[in-house]
Each structure stands twice: as C-alpha cells, then as structure tokens.
Design an enzyme around this catalytic site. Structure first.
Site, PDB file in Angstrom:
ATOM      1  N   HIS A 128       0.841  -1.206   0.000  1.00 51.74           N
ATOM      2  CA  HIS A 128       0.000   0.000   0.000  1.00 51.74           C
ATOM      3  C   HIS A 128       0.874   1.254   0.000  1.00 51.74           C
ATOM      4  O   HIS A 128       0.644   2.184  -0.777  1.00 51.74           O
ATOM      5  CB  HIS A 128      -0.910  -0.012   1.225  1.00 51.74           C
ATOM      6  CG  HIS A 128      -1.629   1.277   1.471  1.00 51.74           C
ATOM      7  ND1 HIS A 128      -2.918   1.507   1.039  1.00 51.74           N
ATOM      8  CD2 HIS A 128      -1.235   2.421   2.096  1.00 51.74           C
ATOM      9  CE1 HIS A 128      -3.287   2.734   1.390  1.00 51.74           C
ATOM     10  NE2 HIS A 128      -2.275   3.300   2.038  1.00 51.74           N
ATOM     11  N   GLU A 129       1.875   1.275   0.871  1.00 54.90           N
ATOM     12  CA  GLU A 129       2.746   2.453   0.952  1.00 54.90           C
ATOM     13  C   GLU A 129       3.539   2.650  -0.336  1.00 54.90           C
ATOM     14  O   GLU A 129       3.759   3.784  -0.776  1.00 54.90           O
ATOM     15  CB  GLU A 129       3.684   2.346   2.155  1.00 54.90           C
ATOM     16  CG  GLU A 129       2.978   2.298   3.509  1.00 54.90           C
ATOM     17  CD  GLU A 129       2.004   3.447   3.707  1.00 54.90           C
ATOM     18  OE1 GLU A 129       2.220   4.538   3.141  1.00 54.90           O
ATOM     19  OE2 GLU A 129       1.006   3.258   4.427  1.00 54.90           O
ATOM     20  N   HIS A 132       1.562   4.573  -2.783  1.00 54.01           N
ATOM     21  CA  HIS A 132       1.684   6.030  -2.661  1.00 54.01           C
ATOM     22  C   HIS A 132       2.962   6.523  -3.332  1.00 54.01           C
ATOM     23  O   HIS A 132       2.972   7.592  -3.953  1.00 54.01           O
ATOM     24  CB  HIS A 132       1.697   6.434  -1.182  1.00 54.01           C
ATOM     25  CG  HIS A 132       0.353   6.357  -0.524  1.00 54.01           C
ATOM     26  ND1 HIS A 132      -0.760   7.001  -1.022  1.00 54.01           N
ATOM     27  CD2 HIS A 132      -0.057   5.724   0.606  1.00 54.01           C
ATOM     28  CE1 HIS A 132      -1.800   6.765  -0.230  1.00 54.01           C
ATOM     29  NE2 HIS A 132      -1.397   5.992   0.758  1.00 54.01           N
ATOM     30  N   GLU A 204      -6.129   6.917  -1.071  1.00 47.89           N
ATOM     31  CA  GLU A 204      -6.061   5.689  -0.282  1.00 47.89           C
ATOM     32  C   GLU A 204      -6.619   4.501  -1.067  1.00 47.89           C
ATOM     33  O   GLU A 204      -6.067   3.405  -1.030  1.00 47.89           O
ATOM     34  CB  GLU A 204      -6.822   5.868   1.037  1.00 47.89           C
ATOM     35  CG  GLU A 204      -6.181   6.849   2.020  1.00 47.89           C
ATOM     36  CD  GLU A 204      -4.759   6.476   2.364  1.00 47.89           C
ATOM     37  OE1 GLU A 204      -4.485   5.287   2.604  1.00 47.89           O
ATOM     38  OE2 GLU A 204      -3.902   7.388   2.390  1.00 47.89           O
TER      39      GLU A 204
END
Length: 278
Positions: A128-129, A132, A204
């Site tokens: 997930h990070e 970003h 997100e």
C-alpha cells in the site's frame, strides 16, 4: 496533472497562512506570513520527509531486517527504486511513506505493526505504501502535513492574541477583532484538514488497489486493514494531527472528533473493495 494538484495544495495552504498573518498583524503580518509561506513551501518540498521522520524519532532499518527484505522484494516487483526503510518505536500498528519522489522515498513502519502482522499482512501494508510512492502521492502528503502544522501553529497564536487582546490595530482593516481571531483559531485548522481530506481519500483507494496486487493477494492487505482498524482504536499513538493523512489508517482513530474529520475513507469500504478484487 500531479504537478497541478501540488500547486493547488500549496496555494490553498499559502492563502490560509496569509489570511491568519493578516488577522494577526494587518499588512505587516501578511508580509511576514508570505515570507513564512515561501520558506515553508521550499522546506516542505526538499525536507518534509526528514522533518516527519524526525518528528517520530524514526530509525533506519538495516538490510538484514525482514521489513527491509519485504520492501526490497515488493519494490523490485513493482519496478520502483528501493526506498529507505524506517522503524517508529510506537505500539500502535501503523505505517506511512514520505519523500518528494520515488527516487527519494522512505517507508516507515511502527514497532507495533511488525509485532502484530504476519509476513503476508506486512507485505500488504508495505505494498500500500509503495502505491503512494508509485503514484507520487508522498510529496503532496508530506507538504500537506508540514503546512497544516504551520497553520495550526499560527491559529494557536491567533487564539492567544484574542485572549490577550492582540491582533490587528488598524480600524479600517479590522474584520472582527477578538471574535475574528477566535474564529480563525477554530476554522483555519479545520479548513486545512478539509483540504487534506479532499486530497487523501481517493488516494487511499488507489494505493489499496496497488498494494493488493503487488503483495501477492488482495486478501493480505484486507486482513491487515482489519487488524489495523481493531488495534488503532485500542492502542493510542502519540501522533501530530497534521500528519494524520500520511498513515495507512488514522493514528487518531480513538478520537470521536478525529473520526468525524478523518482524512481516510471507511476501513470497511476499503476492505470490501479489496475483496472484490479477488
């Protein structure tokens, strides 16, 4: 498009700083705020990652740490440069990414995350990070956190100026006096938070989608989010509200007011979307 969004973010935050400066000191205050905004924008671009990591006393992890190797494997799979990897010594499970671009990126995880997640769930969170990082969200998140912190600081100055009868002295320029300063002290940080909310929520979902794919199975991230939702409400974290938007789940989830103005979408909705990817 990304550069335009960054420009809009900086512009809105800068205008808020100018407005507070004008309320505190008229034209002179606005000039000082303009200089401060210029410095903050420069510092946010080049040093926001170091500021945020320092704020949480993050320690860089060695190459033999399992979080480093999970990150390295996922970065290679995603075709991304290897970010630096940090540990934050806090019990609440959480994580964030920062840096101005994929070549100057860092991923930070809390001690609680490493202790509570299995390797697959860790991969989901780190994926997930890296989402970003891949989408270049990390600059906007870091700039938002740094400038929102400056706005909160100046709004606090406005509150004390109202209490002690300070603020603008020019009668022609006075837009509310003490009551105006009190209103600014309340609504300026709220406005900054709303800007963060508008920017963060859609990002997100995109990072979840990326992480669900790169970690090996969307279920890994979905399971991690369930744990994060559960533990974040029970284990407090000493976190600055201005940095809330940077974390995978709100570190302030135990606060009812934080939930009302959360920069994150519903965790249940995020899990549902991940399950639909299976």
């Amino acid at each position: 498009m990304q550069g335009f969004k960054t420009f809009i973010l900086m512009l809105v935050m800068t205008l808020l700083l100018l407005f507070i400066g004008g309320a505190l000191g008229g034209r002179a205050g606005m000039t000082i705020a303009l200089v401060l905004a210029g410095v903050m924008n420069f510092v946010s671009y080049w040093f926001s990652d170091k500021i945020v990591l320092s704020m949480y006393s993050a320690q860089e992890l060695p190459e033999n740490h399992k979080v480093y190797w999970i990150t390295k494997k996922l970065a290679e799979s995603a075709g991304l440069p290897m970010p630096k990897v940090y540990m934050i010594n806090q019990s609440q499970p959480n994580a964030f990414a920062t840096g101005r671009n994929p070549h100057h990126a860092a991923v930070a995880v809390t001690r609680g995350l490493v202790e509570l997640m299995d390797d697959n769930e860790l991969a989901g969170v780190i994926g997930h990070e890296l989402g970003h990082v891949s989408h270049r969200d990390i600059l906007i998140q870091s700039v938002a956190a740094t400038l929102a912190g400056a706005i909160a600081y100046m709004a606090n100055m406005a509150k004390w100026a109202a209490i002690f009868g300070g603020g603008r002295r020019d009668e022609d320029d006075n837009h509310g006096g003490i009551f105006g300063l009190l209103a600014i002290s309340i609504f300026a940080p709220l406005a900054a938070m709303l800007v963060q909310m508008a920017i963060s929520r859609s990002r997100e979902y995109k990072a979840d989608n990326f992480g669900g794919k790169v970690c090996g199975h969307p279920r890994y991230l979905a399971n991690a989010l369930r744990k994060l939702e559960s533990y974040s409400t029970r284990i407090p974290m000493d976190a600055a509200p201005a940095t809330e938007n940077m974390f995978i789940v709100s570190p302030l989830a135990g606060s009812k007011m934080a939930n009302l103005f959360s920069t994150h979408p519903s965790t249940a909705d995020r899990i549902r979307r991940l399950e639909e990817m299976e």
